[in-house]
Motif scaffolding. Structure first.
Motif, PDB file in Angstrom:
ATOM      1  N   PRO A   1      34.580  51.218  39.731  1.00 30.49           N
ATOM      2  CA  PRO A   1      34.081  51.375  40.803  1.00 30.49           C
ATOM      3  C   PRO A   1      32.574  50.827  41.047  1.00 30.49           C
ATOM      4  O   PRO A   1      31.698  50.871  40.034  1.00 30.49           O
ATOM      5  N   ILE A   2      32.492  50.260  42.231  1.00 26.85           N
ATOM      6  CA  ILE A   2      31.270  49.484  42.668  1.00 26.85           C
ATOM      7  C   ILE A   2      30.752  50.026  43.762  1.00 26.85           C
ATOM      8  O   ILE A   2      31.517  50.415  44.717  1.00 26.85           O
ATOM      9  N   ALA A   3      29.493  49.578  44.303  1.00 27.64           N
ATOM     10  CA  ALA A   3      28.988  49.850  45.733  1.00 27.64           C
ATOM     11  C   ALA A   3      27.903  49.092  46.082  1.00 27.64           C
ATOM     12  O   ALA A   3      27.105  48.420  45.076  1.00 27.64           O
ATOM     13  N   LEU A   4      27.799  48.673  47.271  1.00 27.83           N
ATOM     14  CA  LEU A   4      26.536  47.984  47.694  1.00 27.83           C
ATOM     15  C   LEU A   4      25.633  49.215  48.403  1.00 27.83           C
ATOM     16  O   LEU A   4      25.991  50.166  48.764  1.00 27.83           O
ATOM     17  N   ALA A   5      24.320  48.982  48.104  1.00 21.49           N
ATOM     18  CA  ALA A   5      23.255  50.126  48.641  1.00 21.49           C
ATOM     19  C   ALA A   5      22.182  49.432  48.911  1.00 21.49           C
ATOM     20  O   ALA A   5      21.715  48.356  48.441  1.00 21.49           O
TER      21      ALA A   5
ATOM     22  N   LEU B   1      41.148  47.094  52.022  1.00 21.83           N
ATOM     23  CA  LEU B   1      40.647  47.622  50.785  1.00 21.83           C
ATOM     24  C   LEU B   1      40.443  46.603  49.866  1.00 21.83           C
ATOM     25  O   LEU B   1      39.347  46.658  48.913  1.00 21.83           O
ATOM     26  N   ALA B   2      41.428  45.632  49.477  1.00 22.94           N
ATOM     27  CA  ALA B   2      41.176  44.671  48.500  1.00 22.94           C
ATOM     28  C   ALA B   2      40.185  43.368  49.022  1.00 22.94           C
ATOM     29  O   ALA B   2      39.577  42.910  48.290  1.00 22.94           O
ATOM     30  N   ALA B   3      40.183  43.264  50.435  1.00 19.48           N
ATOM     31  CA  ALA B   3      39.143  42.143  50.705  1.00 19.48           C
ATOM     32  C   ALA B   3      37.668  42.929  50.515  1.00 19.48           C
ATOM     33  O   ALA B   3      36.756  42.138  50.198  1.00 19.48           O
ATOM     34  N   GLU B   4      37.654  44.189  50.955  1.00 23.33           N
ATOM     35  CA  GLU B   4      36.209  44.820  50.801  1.00 23.33           C
ATOM     36  C   GLU B   4      35.798  44.770  49.276  1.00 23.33           C
ATOM     37  O   GLU B   4      34.772  44.761  49.016  1.00 23.33           O
ATOM     38  N   ALA B   5      36.679  45.000  48.347  1.00 27.98           N
ATOM     39  CA  ALA B   5      36.336  45.126  46.868  1.00 27.98           C
ATOM     40  C   ALA B   5      35.693  43.763  46.286  1.00 27.98           C
ATOM     41  O   ALA B   5      34.830  43.826  45.829  1.00 27.98           O
ATOM     42  N   LEU B   6      36.452  42.619  46.948  1.00 28.70           N
ATOM     43  CA  LEU B   6      35.813  41.353  46.589  1.00 28.70           C
ATOM     44  C   LEU B   6      34.577  40.959  47.148  1.00 28.70           C
ATOM     45  O   LEU B   6      33.813  40.204  46.393  1.00 28.70           O
ATOM     46  N   ARG B   7      34.701  41.355  48.411  1.00 26.45           N
ATOM     47  CA  ARG B   7      33.382  41.113  49.231  1.00 26.45           C
ATOM     48  C   ARG B   7      32.239  41.892  48.371  1.00 26.45           C
ATOM     49  O   ARG B   7      30.996  41.244  48.387  1.00 26.45           O
ATOM     50  N   ILE B   8      32.427  43.050  48.182  1.00 26.10           N
ATOM     51  CA  ILE B   8      31.003  43.950  47.455  1.00 26.10           C
ATOM     52  C   ILE B   8      30.959  43.281  46.077  1.00 26.10           C
ATOM     53  O   ILE B   8      29.644  43.085  45.944  1.00 26.10           O
TER      54      ILE B   8
ATOM     55  N   THR C   1      25.884  51.472  51.272  1.00 27.46           N
ATOM     56  CA  THR C   1      26.542  51.107  52.393  1.00 27.46           C
ATOM     57  C   THR C   1      28.019  50.586  52.369  1.00 27.46           C
ATOM     58  O   THR C   1      28.798  50.603  53.545  1.00 27.46           O
ATOM     59  N   SER C   2      28.619  50.663  51.382  1.00 27.19           N
ATOM     60  CA  SER C   2      29.985  50.215  51.052  1.00 27.19           C
ATOM     61  C   SER C   2      30.215  50.274  49.665  1.00 27.19           C
ATOM     62  O   SER C   2      29.432  50.241  48.600  1.00 27.19           O
ATOM     63  N   SER C   3      31.581  50.508  49.393  1.00 25.40           N
ATOM     64  CA  SER C   3      32.206  50.879  47.969  1.00 25.40           C
ATOM     65  C   SER C   3      33.545  50.679  47.944  1.00 25.40           C
ATOM     66  O   SER C   3      34.243  50.578  49.060  1.00 25.40           O
ATOM     67  N   ALA C   4      33.895  50.448  46.370  1.00 22.03           N
ATOM     68  CA  ALA C   4      35.408  50.143  46.342  1.00 22.03           C
ATOM     69  C   ALA C   4      35.604  50.185  44.851  1.00 22.03           C
ATOM     70  O   ALA C   4      34.921  50.255  44.106  1.00 22.03           O
ATOM     71  N   MET C   5      36.893  50.354  44.616  1.00 27.12           N
ATOM     72  CA  MET C   5      37.411  50.316  43.100  1.00 27.12           C
ATOM     73  C   MET C   5      37.759  48.845  43.199  1.00 27.12           C
ATOM     74  O   MET C   5      38.932  48.248  43.439  1.00 27.12           O
ATOM     75  N   HIS C   6      37.016  48.300  42.058  1.00 23.70           N
ATOM     76  CA  HIS C   6      37.314  46.803  41.897  1.00 23.70           C
ATOM     77  C   HIS C   6      38.227  46.457  40.576  1.00 23.70           C
ATOM     78  O   HIS C   6      38.417  47.366  39.713  1.00 23.70           O
ATOM     79  N   HIS C   7      39.215  45.816  40.762  1.00 24.85           N
ATOM     80  CA  HIS C   7      40.328  45.519  39.597  1.00 24.85           C
ATOM     81  C   HIS C   7      39.648  45.212  38.201  1.00 24.85           C
ATOM     82  O   HIS C   7      40.473  45.199  37.319  1.00 24.85           O
ATOM     83  N   GLU C   8      38.373  44.727  38.192  1.00 23.01           N
ATOM     84  CA  GLU C   8      37.726  44.432  36.860  1.00 23.01           C
ATOM     85  C   GLU C   8      36.531  45.048  36.811  1.00 23.01           C
ATOM     86  O   GLU C   8      36.278  45.645  35.493  1.00 23.01           O
TER      87      GLU C   8
END
Length: 379
Positions: free
Chosen positions: A326-330, A213-220, A316-323
């Protein structure tokens, strides 16, 4: 495949979906993001697939099929490549590094056997051997090689190949986006039977562990496309700004090359990748596949008429980012204006979304075709 020893660490919660087989988190994904970003944590990616190619013809042979120039790949140099179909659509993606004797390709775990089978069918009479080594090797990743060193120590047997440093941060190809966020990522191929030693390094406090989850958030947040999430049966590299790291525009004669050149030089990507900043007031985080819609207001609407909803893309993917929250790629239609507000239909709730362009809506041809003067009527 045996269960990853990282799943036995304190607080480990198993991931599902595309990251099944490794920990999703260890109790606090936001803290794990900060540690990972700072270079103080490693991520278990032992569910990734590993394919090897050996033989004296390996690099020239791979070069003939790949979107990336591989014929002069130096030992220790890491690149990214795509394998396309005849219409330029993405069929496989791989992280590639060569050690002087073996070319190592890291792919999604679910794709490795298909990648190896495709390559094996294309060998013909060349001096190459292809093997799916996913049962023997996995991947550890981090923002820095130092974090990986703390996990694997100085024992060279815990590193099967040179580290792969993600070229997304230092692109060589064509970039549609004017500027990308910072992104650091290093992958190390390790024998699966030695992965327990890296887990013990985490347990002893030499380095922290971060989950998928952490890796995905930074990637997104870095707009970095991933084959398992951003690619579908229609995807071409341009739509994901993937020309910048995975396509060498100076080489030709590979499958799909005509489409790559034509869309870049004469056309426009039919769809485009965007980062969505999501309204978090309903605490709903959309999931992959949920529709992205735009509201069309008629110039002279009837009193009380609701704006027309039009589906313009999908998450396509989503995450809760620490800064960023909530963000997502679409991936959305190219013609959707850059400034228009969007809505994600998720769990029966409308989630407001502001778009940040990755591939700009006005991305156009790179070749300036002169207009021919109109011929006058002859008398």
């Amino acid at each position: 495949m045996a269960a990853s020893p990282f799943l036995g660490l304190a607080g480990a919660v198993a991931a599902d979906g595309v990251d099944e087989g490794v920990p999703a988190h260890y109790g606090n994904p936001l803290v794990e993001q900060r540690r990972l970003e700072a270079g103080d944590a490693v991520v278990d990616l032992s569910n990734r697939g590993v394919v090897t190619v050996t033989g004296p013809d390996r690099l020239s042979w791979l070069h003939s099929m790949a979107s990336q120039a591989l014929d002069r790949l130096a030992p220790g140099e890491g690149v990214e490549t795509l394998l396309l179909d005849a219409n330029g659509r993405i069929e496989h993606a791989a992280h590639v590094v060569d050690d002087g004797e073996t070319t190592w390709l890291v792919a999604e775990g679910s794709e490795a056997s298909g990648l190896a089978a495709f390559l094996d069918r294309m060998r013909f009479m060349l001096r190459v051997e292809v093997a799916d080594r996913s049962a023997d090797f996995g991947v550890l990743a981090a923002a820095t090689a130092d974090a990986l060193d703390r996990a694997t120590g100085s024992d060279a047997s815990l590193s099967a190949a040179p580290d792969w440093v993600d070229p997304w941060a230092d692109p060589r190809g064509h970039r549609y986006a004017a500027e990308h966020p910072d992104w650091r990522w290093v992958e190390r191929i390790v024998p699966l039977d030695r992965l327990g030693e890296a887990a013990r390094a985490v347990a002893s406090g030499r380095v922290h562990a971060a989950g998928s989850l952490a890796a995905e958030a930074l990637r997104i947040a870095a707009w970095r496309p991933r084959f398992a999430t951003e690619v579908d049966e229609r995807s071409i590299p341009h739509e994901l700004d993937w020309l910048q790291s995975a396509v060498d525009l100076g080489k030709g004669c590979y499958r799909g090359q005509e489409t790559v050149a034509k869309v870049l030089n004469l056309g426009r990507p039919p769809r485009r990748l965007v980062l969505l900043h999501l309204d978090g007031s309903d605490t709903v985080l959309p999931v992959a596949g949920e529709p992205v819609v735009a509201l069309k207001v008629r110039p002279e609407p009837e009193p009380g008429a609701e704006p027309e909803r039009r589906t313009v893309g999908a998450i396509t993917s989503s995450a809760m980012h620490h800064e960023l929250g909530p963000i997502a790629l679409a991936v959305i239609k190219r013609a959707v204006p850059a400034g228009i507000p969007l809505i994600v239909e998720s769990h029966g709730i409308d989630v407001a979304a502001g778009q940040q362009e990755v591939v700009p809506a006005d991305a156009g041809p790179e070749v300036d075709i002169p207009r021919l003067p109109r011929l006058g009527v002859r008398h």
